[in-house]
Design a protein around this motif. Structure first.
Motif, PDB file in Angstrom:
ATOM      1  N   PHE A  24       0.733  -1.150  -0.024  1.00  0.00           N
ATOM      2  CA  PHE A  24      -0.014   0.120   0.110  1.00  0.00           C
ATOM      3  C   PHE A  24       0.795   1.061  -0.040  1.00  0.00           C
ATOM      4  CE2 PHE A  24       0.922  -1.216   4.335  1.00  0.00           C
ATOM      5  CZ  PHE A  24       0.976   0.110   4.795  1.00  0.00           C
ATOM      6  N   LEU A  25       0.188   2.508  -0.295  1.00  0.00           N
ATOM      7  CA  LEU A  25       1.192   3.440  -0.564  1.00  0.00           C
ATOM      8  C   LEU A  25       0.900   4.386   1.071  1.00  0.00           C
ATOM      9  CD1 LEU A  25       0.656   5.330  -4.116  1.00  0.00           C
ATOM     10  CD2 LEU A  25       2.758   4.377  -2.795  1.00  0.00           C
ATOM     11  N   LEU A  26       1.945   4.924   1.559  1.00  0.00           N
ATOM     12  CA  LEU A  26       1.782   5.786   2.846  1.00  0.00           C
ATOM     13  C   LEU A  26       1.932   7.269   2.251  1.00  0.00           C
ATOM     14  CD1 LEU A  26       4.735   3.682   4.569  1.00  0.00           C
ATOM     15  CD2 LEU A  26       2.253   3.943   5.396  1.00  0.00           C
ATOM     16  N   ARG A  27       1.276   7.964   3.374  1.00  0.00           N
ATOM     17  CA  ARG A  27       0.994   9.533   3.294  1.00  0.00           C
ATOM     18  C   ARG A  27       2.205  10.107   3.369  1.00  0.00           C
ATOM     19  NH1 ARG A  27      -4.166  11.368   6.621  1.00  0.00           N
ATOM     20  NH2 ARG A  27      -3.091  13.380   5.919  1.00  0.00           N
ATOM     21  N   GLU A  28       3.059  11.044   2.838  1.00  0.00           N
ATOM     22  CA  GLU A  28       4.243  11.574   2.956  1.00  0.00           C
ATOM     23  C   GLU A  28       4.292  12.269   4.221  1.00  0.00           C
ATOM     24  OE1 GLU A  28       4.964  14.423  -0.079  1.00  0.00           O
ATOM     25  OE2 GLU A  28       4.200  13.078  -1.809  1.00  0.00           O
ATOM     26  N   ASP A  29       3.181  12.941   4.693  1.00  0.00           N
ATOM     27  CA  ASP A  29       3.319  13.765   6.005  1.00  0.00           C
ATOM     28  C   ASP A  29       3.113  12.747   7.347  1.00  0.00           C
ATOM     29  OD1 ASP A  29       0.669  13.212   5.459  1.00  0.00           O
ATOM     30  OD2 ASP A  29       0.088  15.068   6.270  1.00  0.00           O
ATOM     31  N   LYS A  30       2.692  11.566   7.130  1.00  0.00           N
ATOM     32  CA  LYS A  30       2.755  10.649   8.174  1.00  0.00           C
ATOM     33  C   LYS A  30       3.696   9.633   8.325  1.00  0.00           C
ATOM     34  CE  LYS A  30      -1.643  11.974   9.625  1.00  0.00           C
ATOM     35  NZ  LYS A  30      -1.794  12.063  10.880  1.00  0.00           N
ATOM     36  N   ILE A  31       4.640   9.350   7.524  1.00  0.00           N
ATOM     37  CA  ILE A  31       5.835   8.320   7.463  1.00  0.00           C
ATOM     38  C   ILE A  31       6.373   8.336   8.745  1.00  0.00           C
ATOM     39  CG2 ILE A  31       7.509   7.507   6.373  1.00  0.00           C
ATOM     40  CD1 ILE A  31       6.403   8.190   3.864  1.00  0.00           C
ATOM     41  N   GLU A  32       7.138   9.590   9.283  1.00  0.00           N
ATOM     42  CA  GLU A  32       7.789   9.859  10.368  1.00  0.00           C
ATOM     43  C   GLU A  32       7.257   8.957  11.614  1.00  0.00           C
ATOM     44  OE1 GLU A  32       9.563  13.637  10.792  1.00  0.00           O
ATOM     45  OE2 GLU A  32      10.400  13.380   8.810  1.00  0.00           O
ATOM     46  N   SER A  33       5.804   9.440  11.967  1.00  0.00           N
ATOM     47  CA  SER A  33       5.052   9.281  12.951  1.00  0.00           C
ATOM     48  C   SER A  33       4.650   7.867  12.759  1.00  0.00           C
ATOM     49  CB  SER A  33       3.748  10.335  12.956  1.00  0.00           C
ATOM     50  OG  SER A  33       3.021  10.225  11.945  1.00  0.00           O
ATOM     51  N   PHE A  34       4.406   7.010  11.752  1.00  0.00           N
ATOM     52  CA  PHE A  34       3.935   5.633  11.599  1.00  0.00           C
ATOM     53  C   PHE A  34       4.632   4.692  12.349  1.00  0.00           C
ATOM     54  CE2 PHE A  34       3.005   2.035   8.516  1.00  0.00           C
ATOM     55  CZ  PHE A  34       1.703   1.769   9.171  1.00  0.00           C
ATOM     56  N   GLY A  35       6.023   4.730  12.357  1.00  0.00           N
ATOM     57  CA  GLY A  35       7.042   3.924  13.119  1.00  0.00           C
ATOM     58  C   GLY A  35       6.428   3.914  14.780  1.00  0.00           C
ATOM     59  N   ASN A  36       6.344   5.036  15.015  1.00  0.00           N
ATOM     60  CA  ASN A  36       6.093   5.353  16.492  1.00  0.00           C
ATOM     61  C   ASN A  36       4.627   4.718  17.018  1.00  0.00           C
ATOM     62  OD1 ASN A  36       8.556   6.808  16.999  1.00  0.00           O
ATOM     63  ND2 ASN A  36       7.651   8.707  16.491  1.00  0.00           N
ATOM     64  N   ILE A 189      -3.915   1.556  10.422  1.00  0.00           N
ATOM     65  CA  ILE A 189      -3.367   2.004   9.212  1.00  0.00           C
ATOM     66  C   ILE A 189      -3.856   2.797   8.299  1.00  0.00           C
ATOM     67  CG2 ILE A 189      -4.501   0.119   7.734  1.00  0.00           C
ATOM     68  CD1 ILE A 189      -1.186  -0.257   7.213  1.00  0.00           C
ATOM     69  N   GLU A 190      -5.421   2.686   8.226  1.00  0.00           N
ATOM     70  CA  GLU A 190      -6.054   3.805   7.580  1.00  0.00           C
ATOM     71  C   GLU A 190      -5.698   5.227   7.861  1.00  0.00           C
ATOM     72  OE1 GLU A 190     -10.433   3.772   7.104  1.00  0.00           O
ATOM     73  OE2 GLU A 190     -10.512   1.843   8.033  1.00  0.00           O
ATOM     74  N   GLU A 191      -5.304   5.715   9.064  1.00  0.00           N
ATOM     75  CA  GLU A 191      -4.843   6.885   8.955  1.00  0.00           C
ATOM     76  C   GLU A 191      -3.437   7.184   8.493  1.00  0.00           C
ATOM     77  OE1 GLU A 191      -3.153   9.572  12.971  1.00  0.00           O
ATOM     78  OE2 GLU A 191      -4.161   7.777  13.183  1.00  0.00           O
ATOM     79  N   TYR A 192      -2.781   6.346   7.911  1.00  0.00           N
ATOM     80  CA  TYR A 192      -1.511   6.546   7.509  1.00  0.00           C
ATOM     81  C   TYR A 192      -1.518   6.176   6.022  1.00  0.00           C
ATOM     82  CZ  TYR A 192      -0.166   6.989  12.347  1.00  0.00           C
ATOM     83  OH  TYR A 192       0.094   7.402  13.711  1.00  0.00           O
ATOM     84  N   ALA A 193      -2.287   5.470   5.329  1.00  0.00           N
ATOM     85  CA  ALA A 193      -2.273   5.128   4.073  1.00  0.00           C
ATOM     86  C   ALA A 193      -2.786   6.687   3.234  1.00  0.00           C
ATOM     87  CB  ALA A 193      -3.493   4.192   3.775  1.00  0.00           C
ATOM     88  N   ASP A 194      -1.994   6.396   1.931  1.00  0.00           N
ATOM     89  CA  ASP A 194      -1.968   7.560   1.059  1.00  0.00           C
ATOM     90  C   ASP A 194      -3.635   8.001   0.857  1.00  0.00           C
ATOM     91  OD1 ASP A 194      -1.986   8.327  -2.184  1.00  0.00           O
ATOM     92  OD2 ASP A 194      -0.609   9.491  -0.980  1.00  0.00           O
ATOM     93  N   ASN A 195      -4.265   7.040   0.408  1.00  0.00           N
ATOM     94  CA  ASN A 195      -5.730   7.041   0.140  1.00  0.00           C
ATOM     95  C   ASN A 195      -6.630   6.309   1.106  1.00  0.00           C
ATOM     96  OD1 ASN A 195      -8.028   7.713  -1.119  1.00  0.00           O
ATOM     97  ND2 ASN A 195      -7.854   6.603  -2.751  1.00  0.00           N
ATOM     98  N   GLN A 196      -7.271   7.160   1.857  1.00  0.00           N
ATOM     99  CA  GLN A 196      -7.967   6.315   3.120  1.00  0.00           C
ATOM    100  C   GLN A 196      -9.253   5.704   2.708  1.00  0.00           C
ATOM    101  OE1 GLN A 196      -8.894   8.679   6.551  1.00  0.00           O
ATOM    102  NE2 GLN A 196      -7.156   9.982   6.446  1.00  0.00           N
TER     103      GLN A 196
END
Length: 481
Positions: A24-36, A189-196
């Motif tokens: 799946f594709l990740l949102r650019e502005d959410k990648i850094e916080s996704f791991g946390n 995961i919905e919050e961090y996917a590129d297209n919810q």
């Protein structure tokens, strides 16, 4: 095509485990916080230096971290096994042990299964993967295992004639596998996917370049009995379990066709005890080995082979993404996106894509088979041609822009040199004589306008250049990592 009713004896399976991979594709502005977020949800960062993780996620099996580390080429290790969850240039894996019994109900099979663990991968180029590890019960047949894999890999029924399945987990029942995954296993995961909306309407909504809207299956099947026939191996590649009438399904009647398929898709170095079957949506190790060899083969399907499959599938997804981005970009109007695409292709080719990923003979041969199945070389050549075309177009456009700019600046320099230096420049020495401007002739006013406008244009161009330079520096890292 057909569905012959075979009268052969059922192949009994001693044990079978399956893994299900999907991107799946990740949102650019959410990648850094996704791991946390994953860490706070109970996931653990996968670290080869942590020996406790060797048997944490694999049920009764274990994976030797030392063997896994030494299996891949040194330049691949730092990418596949980063040392920190903050290493954005590496492929970061977050794993969670589940060890929960669930069930699957389908027209031809009602069975339980153990969900051993879940992986979430955060990869460069905004690609994410989820992987499920499932252990099936020991009383299933070979046909049952193939049928289970074919059903469970379907995230959502696309056509009405596809068989209805129900996945149970505790007291909850799910009519769609995607609901089971996104509601039960990884709800955040919905919050961090590129297209919810991709998880509500079509799971691959943000991956329009991905052809098969189903999960990729990795199977380990240990069976007892006689050697498998070509037809059995063919069915493994196609995941052909049961047909609509509930009988064993083959899907082909031409034995020459089946033989040709097996020649292309089956790695039979250790036949007739062990076979590796590789297709566009299923990689399987089918063996009747026992004892230490059997345990080693199972471990490799969680370790060495698993990571080889994952890496090559990741290559395919990124290459398709780059090709798709090229189709969307307007080379003439959108210079920034064009330059960014050039950087992304160059970065992927130089830092991530390697022709050889391991040094072992069997590993190289299996990887070579997988590359052919995924058509990696063809897709990679297309992307390289894309890069060449982008460079050529960019060079032509840059030359035109430079010529236009030089013409404008040359005009300013000539006019200001002829008029400005001789007509009004003396009035600007020391203290500016504003009163002298009242007596300017039309040529002096023209010279004054040219000089002032030239200064303004130069300042605007400099500001625009610096702004774009900073923007490009920030977005290059952002677009890749």
């Amino acid at each position: 095509m057909g569905n012959p009713k075979e009268t052969e004896k059922q192949i009994m399976v001693d044990r079978s485990v399956q893994q299900y991979l999907f991107p799946f594709l990740l949102r650019e502005d959410k990648i850094e916080s996704f791991g946390n977020r994953l860490l706070s949800d109970g996931f653990v960062f996968f670290d080869l230096s942590d020996g406790k993780q060797q048997n944490m996620f694999y049920g009764k099996d274990q994976v030797s971290h030392r063997s896994l580390e030494r299996y891949f080429m040194p330049n691949i290790e730092s990418i596949l096994f980063p040392n920190s969850p903050e290493d954005e240039a590496g492929i970061r894996r977050f794993s969670k042990k589940v060890d929960k019994e669930c069930s699957l109900q389908a027209p031809c099979l009602n069975t339980t299964f153990i969900l051993e663990s879940v992986d979430v991968f955060v990869c460069p180029f905004h690609i994410g993967f989820i992987n499920l590890r499932i252990t099936l019960p020991e009383d299933l047949t070979y046909d049952d295992v193939l049928y289970f894999g074919d059903l469970f890999r379907v995230m959502e029924r696309i056509s009405e004639d596809e068989e209805l399945t129900v996945v149970g987990c505790g007291e909850k029942k799910y009519l769609k596998v995607k609901d089971y995954i996104f509601n039960e296993l990884v709800p955040s995961i919905e919050e961090y996917a590129d297209n919810q909306s991709q998880f509500k309407e079509s799971y691959f909504g943000s991956l329009p370049f991905f052809v098969d809207e189903r999960m990729y299956v990795i199977s380990y099947i240990n069976y007892r009995g006689e050697a498998l026939s070509e037809t059995d191996l063919y069915r493994a590649g196609k995941l052909n379990g049961y047909g609509p009438d509930g009988e064993r399904f083959v899907g082909a009647t031409n034995q020459e066709y089946i033989a040709k398929y097996c020649e292309d898709k089956v790695y039979d170095r250790w036949s007739d005890l062990t076979y590796y079957v590789m297709s566009e949506y299923h990689f399987s190790c089918i063996t009747r080995e026992t004892g230490k060899i059997e345990r080693k083969l199972a471990s490799q399907m969680y370790g060495e082979h698993y990571y080889s499959i994952f890496l090559l599938l990741y290559y395919k997804i990124v290459l398709l993404k780059l090709s798709h981005d090229y189709a969307k970009v307007d080379v003439i109007k959108d210079q920034f996106s064009t330059e960014l695409l050039i950087v992304m292709i160059t970065e992927f080719s130089s830092k991530y894509y390697f022709p050889a990923i391991n040094s072992t003979e069997s590993g190289t041969e299996i990887s070579g088979h997988l590359k052919q199945v995924f058509r990696l070389e063809k897709i990679y050549d297309d992307v390289k041609d894309t890069l060449k075309t982008l460079y050529q177009n960019q060079e032509k456009l840059t030359d035109k822009r430079v010529n236009y700019l030089l013409q404008i600046l040359t005009g300013y320099m000539v006019i200001s040199g002829i008029f400005g230096m001789n007509l009004v420049i003396e009035d600007w020495k020391g203290q500016i004589q504003w009163s002298a401007m009242a007596g300017y002739s039309i040529f002096e006013w023209f010279s004054f306008f040219v000089i002032i406008s030239g200064i303004v244009v130069t300042l605007l161009l400099s500001t625009f250049f610096l702004k774009n330079l900073l923007k490009e520096y920030r977005n290059r890292k952002k677009k890749i990592y």
